[in-house]
Each structure stands twice: as structure tokens, then as C-alpha cells.
Motif scaffolding. Structure first.
Motif, PDB file in Angstrom:
ATOM      1  N   LEU A 322       0.846  -1.185   0.000  1.00 13.58           N
ATOM      2  CA  LEU A 322       0.000   0.000   0.000  1.00 13.58           C
ATOM      3  C   LEU A 322       0.885   1.240   0.000  1.00 13.58           C
ATOM      4  O   LEU A 322       1.694   1.434   0.903  1.00 13.58           O
ATOM      5  N   VAL A 323       0.747   2.073  -1.047  1.00 13.88           N
ATOM      6  CA  VAL A 323       1.479   3.337  -1.130  1.00 13.88           C
ATOM      7  C   VAL A 323       0.559   4.434  -0.626  1.00 13.88           C
ATOM      8  O   VAL A 323      -0.548   4.618  -1.131  1.00 13.88           O
ATOM      9  N   GLN A 324       1.041   5.174   0.367  1.00 11.99           N
ATOM     10  CA  GLN A 324       0.190   6.166   1.020  1.00 11.99           C
ATOM     11  C   GLN A 324       0.883   7.522   1.019  1.00 11.99           C
ATOM     12  O   GLN A 324       2.104   7.619   1.135  1.00 11.99           O
ATOM     13  N   TRP A 325       0.107   8.602   0.913  1.00 13.56           N
ATOM     14  CA  TRP A 325       0.661   9.946   0.931  1.00 13.56           C
ATOM     15  C   TRP A 325      -0.387  10.922   1.413  1.00 13.56           C
ATOM     16  O   TRP A 325      -1.569  10.586   1.528  1.00 13.56           O
ATOM     17  N   LYS A 326       0.047  12.141   1.673  1.00 13.10           N
ATOM     18  CA  LYS A 326      -0.866  13.222   2.023  1.00 13.10           C
ATOM     19  C   LYS A 326      -0.893  14.231   0.883  1.00 13.10           C
ATOM     20  O   LYS A 326       0.139  14.627   0.365  1.00 13.10           O
ATOM     21  N   SER A 327      -2.095  14.647   0.525  1.00 11.56           N
ATOM     22  CA  SER A 327      -2.249  15.625  -0.548  1.00 11.56           C
ATOM     23  C   SER A 327      -3.546  16.387  -0.327  1.00 11.56           C
ATOM     24  O   SER A 327      -4.572  15.800   0.011  1.00 11.56           O
ATOM     25  N   THR A 328      -3.480  17.698  -0.535  1.00 12.03           N
ATOM     26  CA  THR A 328      -4.695  18.504  -0.391  1.00 12.03           C
ATOM     27  C   THR A 328      -5.587  18.410  -1.618  1.00 12.03           C
ATOM     28  O   THR A 328      -6.751  18.757  -1.579  1.00 12.03           O
ATOM     29  N   GLY A 329      -5.009  17.965  -2.740  1.00  7.39           N
ATOM     30  CA  GLY A 329      -5.764  17.924  -3.982  1.00  7.39           C
ATOM     31  C   GLY A 329      -5.704  19.245  -4.730  1.00  7.39           C
ATOM     32  O   GLY A 329      -5.754  19.287  -5.961  1.00  7.39           O
ATOM     33  N   ALA A 330      -5.566  20.357  -3.997  1.00  7.07           N
ATOM     34  CA  ALA A 330      -5.526  21.672  -4.638  1.00  7.07           C
ATOM     35  C   ALA A 330      -4.218  21.907  -5.376  1.00  7.07           C
ATOM     36  O   ALA A 330      -4.146  22.725  -6.283  1.00  7.07           O
ATOM     37  N   ASP A 331      -3.165  21.182  -4.978  1.00  8.24           N
ATOM     38  CA  ASP A 331      -1.844  21.372  -5.576  1.00  8.24           C
ATOM     39  C   ASP A 331      -1.576  20.420  -6.727  1.00  8.24           C
ATOM     40  O   ASP A 331      -0.456  20.325  -7.205  1.00  8.24           O
ATOM     41  N   ALA A 332      -2.577  19.656  -7.163  1.00  4.52           N
ATOM     42  CA  ALA A 332      -2.377  18.707  -8.254  1.00  4.52           C
ATOM     43  C   ALA A 332      -3.686  18.452  -8.976  1.00  4.52           C
ATOM     44  O   ALA A 332      -4.773  18.653  -8.437  1.00  4.52           O
ATOM     45  N   ASP A 333      -3.558  18.036 -10.218  1.00  2.65           N
ATOM     46  CA  ASP A 333      -4.723  17.618 -10.991  1.00  2.65           C
ATOM     47  C   ASP A 333      -4.849  16.104 -11.008  1.00  2.65           C
ATOM     48  O   ASP A 333      -5.928  15.571 -11.224  1.00  2.65           O
ATOM     49  N   SER A 334      -3.727  15.414 -10.782  1.00  4.18           N
ATOM     50  CA  SER A 334      -3.735  13.958 -10.689  1.00  4.18           C
ATOM     51  C   SER A 334      -2.442  13.524 -10.011  1.00  4.18           C
ATOM     52  O   SER A 334      -1.545  14.344  -9.781  1.00  4.18           O
ATOM     53  N   ILE A 335      -2.348  12.255  -9.671  1.00  6.66           N
ATOM     54  CA  ILE A 335      -1.150  11.686  -9.067  1.00  6.66           C
ATOM     55  C   ILE A 335      -0.594  10.640 -10.027  1.00  6.66           C
ATOM     56  O   ILE A 335      -1.298   9.711 -10.418  1.00  6.66           O
ATOM     57  N   ARG A 336       0.664  10.789 -10.392  1.00  5.08           N
ATOM     58  CA  ARG A 336       1.308   9.883 -11.335  1.00  5.08           C
ATOM     59  C   ARG A 336       2.221   8.927 -10.570  1.00  5.08           C
ATOM     60  O   ARG A 336       3.052   9.355  -9.758  1.00  5.08           O
ATOM     61  N   VAL A 355      -7.381  13.568  -5.455  1.00  9.72           N
ATOM     62  CA  VAL A 355      -7.941  13.485  -4.106  1.00  9.72           C
ATOM     63  C   VAL A 355      -7.596  12.164  -3.421  1.00  9.72           C
ATOM     64  O   VAL A 355      -7.768  12.020  -2.209  1.00  9.72           O
ATOM     65  N   ASP A 356      -7.108  11.184  -4.181  1.00  8.49           N
ATOM     66  CA  ASP A 356      -6.733   9.910  -3.587  1.00  8.49           C
ATOM     67  C   ASP A 356      -5.471  10.078  -2.741  1.00  8.49           C
ATOM     68  O   ASP A 356      -4.588  10.863  -3.066  1.00  8.49           O
ATOM     69  N   THR A 357      -5.392   9.316  -1.663  1.00  5.67           N
ATOM     70  CA  THR A 357      -4.201   9.351  -0.813  1.00  5.67           C
ATOM     71  C   THR A 357      -3.669   7.958  -0.516  1.00  5.67           C
ATOM     72  O   THR A 357      -2.771   7.794   0.294  1.00  5.67           O
ATOM     73  N   LEU A 358      -4.212   6.936  -1.198  1.00  8.53           N
ATOM     74  CA  LEU A 358      -3.789   5.569  -0.951  1.00  8.53           C
ATOM     75  C   LEU A 358      -3.941   4.766  -2.227  1.00  8.53           C
ATOM     76  O   LEU A 358      -4.940   4.897  -2.936  1.00  8.53           O
TER      77      LEU A 358
END
Length: 387
Positions: A322-336, A355-358
Motif C-alpha cells: 500500500l502506497v500512502q501519501w498526504k495531498s490537499t488535492g488543490a496542488d495537483a490535478d492527478s497523481i502519477r 484526491v486519492d491518498t492511498l
């Protein structure tokens, strides 16, 4: 990984970190002072593999400082400028590799040694890359020369800053404006000396002030020859402020426009080295003294990093991680999410919502290198791009 000297396809830039030997070259005076004629620091030597560098043609000891003296066989090269007599653009010589120097040796006014100052620089460099501080996208101009026989040194600031922030370039005082307000770019010019430029600032100001400005272009006499104590060109890097890149822009003008569309600073370095015949950069174009103080791999507009990225191994559950992180979503359009393969190349694995964090990855037992990065649509006055 192993590299081959001159491999500009695999190597994009060179960072001189610490007290790397300083090449000297030339018999010229870019600041026009007769007593300053001779050899100047020439870091672009480290990125030049096809230009002919010799140490036999110059014999001049007239300069006020012995470090600028240049005689045959003394270890200082004779080349001052390249392409000055070229009539055909196809015959123009090129520097192949852009160079940046992070060298804070002999900055005694900062009351500590260069190891501590370089460590400070690296910390604020990483903080900028992570998005821990975000200067306002605007430029400041402090022009103390004006027209100056048509050279108009500050025009290099206006031209470069307008492509980043078209309606936000202001003529203001260098020091007082940036003590409390942030500016992505600054330009200051005035009668210079080795530790300052009149009407702009001095090296001692950078000891006490923490200016909110990462990228600065300045111009004045003497200190463009930067290998000396408490030199003004290197002072922003040594400061507690945001200084990350400092260049001597006026003879010639620097070309920073590529960074307005997300390109690394090293593209601006290479364009500034090799301005002829594509650009008019006025006096002293193709001079061996053109040098970047700072990290050439920086981007002016970094994508803010994710926070607290970690992997949770659950091998008992079908080999899942499981890869986990913190993100507000406002600083990105997607996670690569990318994987590093056996050839040390990044392979795109998955893109997930900002908006995903896991995220769950299924692998056979083994060791894997995973990159988790925010992807964002960036913009400046020149346009937009994905980064």
C-alpha cells in the motif's frame, strides 16, 4: 550511473558543488575598466568539449589584481569570446553542457564556513522544490543606470520578467521591497564593486536581510568577476533569504524566457552561452565569463510535492503493498505513479485522482523503486504546460 564526458544526450547539466577549481580565461574587460583587463573566471570551460582552449596566446599583467594576470603557460586560457568573427551561423561554435556553480568559499562576512553555507543553500533549494515557500509570480526592477549610451542594462530584466508575469513587473527599491514582500524575479543594476552595486545592495545586506526572492539578475562593475571574498554575485546564495540563482546580466543580457514554459534553468544557461546567431544579447555576447551561480536544474515553477509518502507492506495479503501519501488535492490535478526498471528508466504505471491518498500495488516478492508525484497544469504569461 557511469557517464561519458561530452555525453550531452544522457547528461543535461553540470553542478559544481563546493570549492571546485575555477578556470580562468581571456584578455578582456566585460565591465570596461582598463585596470580589470585580463583573465576572468570561465566556468563554461567545464561544459565545452569542442572549443579550442589554449594557454599560449596572452601575455598581460596590467590588471590591478594579480589573479587577472594572464601569461603563457600559467594555467589560464587565452580565449575571451567565441564566435566574434564568424560570418556564417552554421560555423558558429557551441558550448555543449550548461554549468551552474554552488560555491560559497571565502564569504567571511557570513561568519561561518562554506560547508555550513552550502548546507543552508541545499536546504532552501529543497524547500523551494517541495513548495514550502512560494514567491508571488512577479518581477522587480531597480535600475540605477537608465539608458546608459543605449545599453539599457535593465531592459534585460523587463524582457525576461514580462514573459513570466506580463502585467506584474514593477520598478521598486531592491532591498526594502523584498524584505517583506516576495518576488519570483528581481533585477538590480548600479555602479558596482566586488561586494555590491550602488543603489541596489551589498553583500553585507545579504548577511542581515532575508530577501523573499529566489531568482535575481544584477549588473555592475567588477563583481561579475566573482572569484573573490564576499563577492556580491554569490551573496544571495549564502543568505538566509530565498536566493537560489544569481547571474550577472547586462554584458551580455541573459535569456531566461524558456523557464516561463516550465523548462529547467539549464536551458536558459545554454541559450545565454550560445546566443549567437539566434538572439541579440548586446555587448560581450559569447563571452567566457557568462556564469550561473546556483542550481541549473531548478525549475522556476515547481510542482508542490506530496507529503509523507510511505509504503506499507502486506505480503501476507496476495503480495500487496500500500502506497500512502498526504495531498490537499488543490496542488495537483492527478497523481502519477511510475516504476524504475532494470535499465534505470522510469515506466509509467498508473495515474490516479488527485484526491486519492492511498493506492494498492500488486507485485511478486522483490525490491522495487516507486515514484509518486503530483501532476499539475501549470501556467505563466507565456502559456500553459503539464508538469
Amino acid at each position: 550511473f557511469p557517464v561519458t564526458i561530452g555525453d550531452t544526450a544522457g547528461v543535461k547539466a553540470l553542478i559544481l558543488l563546493g570549492r571546485i577549481p575555477v578556470p580562468y580565461s581571456g584578455n578582456f574587460r566585460p565591465d570596461a575598466h582598463p585596470e580589470h583587463t585580463g583573465a576572468w573566471p570561465a566556468d563554461l570551460y567545464y561544459g565545452s568539449f569542442s572549443i579550442n582552449w589554449t594557454d599560449a596566446s596572452v601575455n598581460n599583467t596590467s590588471a590591478a589584481r594579480s589573479i587577472n594576470h594572464n601569461t603563457p603557460g600559467d594555467g589560464k586560457f587565452g580565449l575571451s569570446r567565441f564566435n566574434t568573427s564568424v560570418t556564417s551561423p552554421t560555423a558558429a561554435q557551441r558550448v555543449e553542457l550548461p554549468v551552474g556553480r554552488i560555491d560559497l568559499y571565502d564569504m567571511g562576512s557570513f561568519s561561518t564556513n562554506d560547508t555550513v553555507l552550502v548546507a543552508r543553500y541545499i536546504r532552501k533549494n529543497l524547500a523551494f522544490r517541495r513548495g514550502d515557500f512560494r514567491p508571488v509570480n512577479r518581477g522587480l526592477i531597480d535600475d540605477n543606470f537608465g539608458y546608459f549610451n543605449s545599453e539599457a542594462f535593465a531592459s534585460g530584466g523587463f524582457r525576461n520578467f514580462s514573459v513570466h508575469a506580463a502585467d506584474s513587473v514593477f520598478e521598486r527599491d531592491y532591498l526594502t521591497s523584498m524584505r517583506k514582500s516576495s518576488y519570483l524575479w528581481s533585477y538590480g543594476c548600479g555602479s558596482g564593486y566586488y561586494t555590491g552595486a550602488s543603489g541596489v545592495a551589498s553583500s553585507s545586506d545579504f548577511v542581515t536581510d532575508s530577501l523573499l526572492n529566489p531568482f535575481t539578475l544584477t549588473f555592475g562593475s567588477y563583481y561579475g568577476d566573482w572569484d573573490n571574498a564576499d563577492n556580491f554575485l554569490r551573496a544571495p546564495l549564502a543568505s538566509r533569504g530565498w536566493g537560489l540563482v544569481s547571474v550577472w546580466s547586462g554584458r551580455p543580457y541573459w535569456l531566461m524566457h524558456t523557464t516561463a514554459l516550465g523548462q529547467p534553468m539549464y536551458t536558459a544557461v545554454l541559450n545565454s552561452y550560445n546566443s549567437y546567431p539566434n538572439y541579440n544579447t548586446a555587448s560581450q555576447y559569447s563571452g567566457v565569463h557568462i556564469a550561473l551561480m546556483g542550481d541549473p536544474t531548478l525549475k522556476v515553477y515547481p510542482v508542490p510535492a506530496l507529503k509523507e509518502v510511505k509504503v506499507i507492506n502486506t505480503c501476507s495479503l496476495e503480495n500487496k503493498s500500500l502506497v500512502q501519501w498526504k495531498s490537499t488535492g488543490a496542488d495537483a490535478d492527478s497523481i502519477r505513479i511510475d516504476l524504475l526498471d532494470a535499465k534505470h528508466q522510469w515506466i509509467h504505471f498508473k495515474t490516479v485522482a488527485a484526491v486519492d491518498t492511498l493506492f494498492s500495488l500488486n507485485f511478486d516478492t522483490g525490491r522495487y523503486t516507486i515514484s509518486v508525484r503530483p501532476k499539475k497544469l501549470m501556467s505563466s504569461s507565456s502559456g500553459s504546460w503539464w508538469d
